[in-house]
Scaffold this motif. Sequence first.
Motif, PDB file in Angstrom:
ATOM      1  N   ASP A  42       8.224  -1.702  -7.307  1.00  0.00           N
ATOM      2  CA  ASP A  42       8.176  -1.154  -6.002  1.00  0.00           C
ATOM      3  C   ASP A  42       6.900  -0.041  -5.621  1.00  0.00           C
ATOM      4  O   ASP A  42       6.287  -0.253  -4.770  1.00  0.00           O
ATOM      5  CB  ASP A  42       9.413  -0.426  -5.850  1.00  0.00           C
ATOM      6  CG  ASP A  42      10.549  -1.312  -5.626  1.00  0.00           C
ATOM      7  OD1 ASP A  42      10.294  -2.524  -5.520  1.00  0.00           O
ATOM      8  OD2 ASP A  42      11.637  -1.014  -5.761  1.00  0.00           O
ATOM      9  N   SER A  43       6.659   0.757  -7.065  1.00  0.00           N
ATOM     10  CA  SER A  43       5.790   1.477  -6.844  1.00  0.00           C
ATOM     11  C   SER A  43       4.185   0.802  -6.945  1.00  0.00           C
ATOM     12  O   SER A  43       3.389   1.438  -6.163  1.00  0.00           O
ATOM     13  CB  SER A  43       5.667   2.570  -7.910  1.00  0.00           C
ATOM     14  OG  SER A  43       6.873   3.549  -7.804  1.00  0.00           O
ATOM     15  N   ALA A  44       3.875  -0.067  -7.475  1.00  0.00           N
ATOM     16  CA  ALA A  44       2.795  -0.980  -7.617  1.00  0.00           C
ATOM     17  C   ALA A  44       2.582  -1.399  -6.164  1.00  0.00           C
ATOM     18  O   ALA A  44       1.278  -1.564  -5.747  1.00  0.00           O
ATOM     19  CB  ALA A  44       2.852  -1.951  -8.538  1.00  0.00           C
ATOM     20  N   ASP A  45       3.484  -2.185  -5.584  1.00  0.00           N
ATOM     21  CA  ASP A  45       3.421  -2.479  -4.249  1.00  0.00           C
ATOM     22  C   ASP A  45       2.800  -1.456  -3.072  1.00  0.00           C
ATOM     23  O   ASP A  45       2.101  -1.664  -2.416  1.00  0.00           O
ATOM     24  CB  ASP A  45       4.525  -3.263  -3.471  1.00  0.00           C
ATOM     25  CG  ASP A  45       5.022  -4.458  -4.499  1.00  0.00           C
ATOM     26  OD1 ASP A  45       4.238  -5.201  -5.065  1.00  0.00           O
ATOM     27  OD2 ASP A  45       6.179  -4.627  -4.347  1.00  0.00           O
ATOM     28  N   LEU A  46       3.117  -0.153  -3.501  1.00  0.00           N
ATOM     29  CA  LEU A  46       2.917   0.879  -2.585  1.00  0.00           C
ATOM     30  C   LEU A  46       1.520   1.241  -2.704  1.00  0.00           C
ATOM     31  O   LEU A  46       0.868   1.925  -1.844  1.00  0.00           O
ATOM     32  CB  LEU A  46       3.999   2.147  -2.737  1.00  0.00           C
ATOM     33  CG  LEU A  46       5.268   2.169  -2.074  1.00  0.00           C
ATOM     34  CD1 LEU A  46       6.092   3.188  -2.548  1.00  0.00           C
ATOM     35  CD2 LEU A  46       5.168   1.994  -0.680  1.00  0.00           C
ATOM     36  N   LEU A  47       0.788   0.995  -3.825  1.00  0.00           N
ATOM     37  CA  LEU A  47      -0.538   1.345  -3.967  1.00  0.00           C
ATOM     38  C   LEU A  47      -1.439   0.690  -3.043  1.00  0.00           C
ATOM     39  O   LEU A  47      -2.458   1.516  -2.438  1.00  0.00           O
ATOM     40  CB  LEU A  47      -1.064   0.782  -5.523  1.00  0.00           C
ATOM     41  CG  LEU A  47      -0.247   1.515  -6.575  1.00  0.00           C
ATOM     42  CD1 LEU A  47      -0.722   1.114  -7.935  1.00  0.00           C
ATOM     43  CD2 LEU A  47      -0.624   2.927  -6.437  1.00  0.00           C
ATOM     44  N   LEU A  48      -1.154  -0.269  -2.363  1.00  0.00           N
ATOM     45  CA  LEU A  48      -1.903  -0.732  -1.074  1.00  0.00           C
ATOM     46  C   LEU A  48      -1.332  -0.515   0.053  1.00  0.00           C
ATOM     47  O   LEU A  48      -1.809   0.146   0.932  1.00  0.00           O
ATOM     48  CB  LEU A  48      -2.120  -2.093  -1.351  1.00  0.00           C
ATOM     49  CG  LEU A  48      -2.899  -2.913  -0.008  1.00  0.00           C
ATOM     50  CD1 LEU A  48      -4.393  -2.195  -0.075  1.00  0.00           C
ATOM     51  CD2 LEU A  48      -3.061  -4.379  -0.393  1.00  0.00           C
ATOM     52  N   ALA A  49       0.167  -0.648   0.238  1.00  0.00           N
ATOM     53  CA  ALA A  49       0.759  -0.526   1.308  1.00  0.00           C
ATOM     54  C   ALA A  49       0.452   0.991   1.747  1.00  0.00           C
ATOM     55  O   ALA A  49       0.374   1.155   2.902  1.00  0.00           O
ATOM     56  CB  ALA A  49       2.133  -1.029   1.206  1.00  0.00           C
ATOM     57  N   ALA A  50       0.673   1.888   0.848  1.00  0.00           N
ATOM     58  CA  ALA A  50       0.762   3.336   1.231  1.00  0.00           C
ATOM     59  C   ALA A  50      -0.535   3.905   1.912  1.00  0.00           C
ATOM     60  O   ALA A  50      -0.637   4.945   2.422  1.00  0.00           O
ATOM     61  CB  ALA A  50       1.307   4.116  -0.036  1.00  0.00           C
ATOM     62  N   ARG A  51      -1.847   2.959   1.600  1.00  0.00           N
ATOM     63  CA  ARG A  51      -3.030   3.497   2.238  1.00  0.00           C
ATOM     64  C   ARG A  51      -3.162   2.745   3.635  1.00  0.00           C
ATOM     65  O   ARG A  51      -4.443   2.801   4.220  1.00  0.00           O
ATOM     66  CB  ARG A  51      -4.082   3.152   1.345  1.00  0.00           C
ATOM     67  CG  ARG A  51      -3.972   3.815  -0.044  1.00  0.00           C
ATOM     68  CD  ARG A  51      -5.063   3.487  -0.803  1.00  0.00           C
ATOM     69  NE  ARG A  51      -5.001   2.054  -1.551  1.00  0.00           N
ATOM     70  CZ  ARG A  51      -5.871   1.508  -1.919  1.00  0.00           C
ATOM     71  NH1 ARG A  51      -7.145   1.771  -1.872  1.00  0.00           N
ATOM     72  NH2 ARG A  51      -5.551   0.626  -2.556  1.00  0.00           N
ATOM     73  N   ILE A  52      -2.301   2.158   4.155  1.00  0.00           N
ATOM     74  CA  ILE A  52      -2.512   1.309   5.554  1.00  0.00           C
ATOM     75  C   ILE A  52      -1.672   2.002   6.654  1.00  0.00           C
ATOM     76  O   ILE A  52      -0.345   2.438   6.565  1.00  0.00           O
ATOM     77  CB  ILE A  52      -2.018  -0.186   5.414  1.00  0.00           C
ATOM     78  CG1 ILE A  52      -2.658  -0.720   4.271  1.00  0.00           C
ATOM     79  CG2 ILE A  52      -2.227  -0.731   6.615  1.00  0.00           C
ATOM     80  CD1 ILE A  52      -2.489  -2.067   3.928  1.00  0.00           C
TER      81      ILE A  52
END
Length: 227
Positions: A42-52
């Motif tokens: 879940d955290s790995a997915d956020l590495l991109l999504a959290a910057r959008i």
Amino acid sequence: MTPRRAGAVLAALLLTAAVAAASLRSTDERPTSPRATTIGQDSADLLLAARIKGDPDAPVTVLEASDFQCPYCRVFWQEVLPVLEREYISTGKIRFVFLNLPLPSLHENAPAAHEFAMCAAAQDRFWPIHDLLYEHQSAWAELDDASPYFFRLAGLAGLDLTALQECFEAGAVRQLIQEEVQLNVRSGVRSTPSFVIEGGLLVGAQPIEVWRPILDSLIAARTTPDD
């Protein structure tokens, strides 16, 4: 950079970020050093999504290649980004993506700042740290070791400090940042801030008066019904 080349940067950069993030999912399947941290899926997915920021279905996407220690990037953050947020991002007209381009030859503390921000992204707290890094840039930019200052900022953003320290000390996000930097450079994006906007490259902390006609024309072209 030709329009065709600039237009291809969007897909390439997003793919690189996604692949690098995905590679972190298998951290627990590979031998690790005693200091390495494990980042869950879940955290790995956020590495991109959290910057959008913005509606994923927005007609126009803007990518910002930025350096947290760059004073001109701070000018963009302070003077232009709030207007883009109000007029274009919050209204669903553009999707805005932050990409890493630390320039250590000019800004010695930039790599550590980007690792810190990406570790915050693993906790879905990228944007609060993004804002704090620019707000307090003058306080940490010239420090011999800015890491202790970054952790003080982390407390202001409500981060899990134990998880942050594990991520930061293990260099868990370093590969993602390096791959983004390399792809930026190969694509001709070499200075900060630079913006890839649907097939075009805008360089520098341009005022909002430069942004509006570019965005408005692109949005109109993509939202006008075909005859």
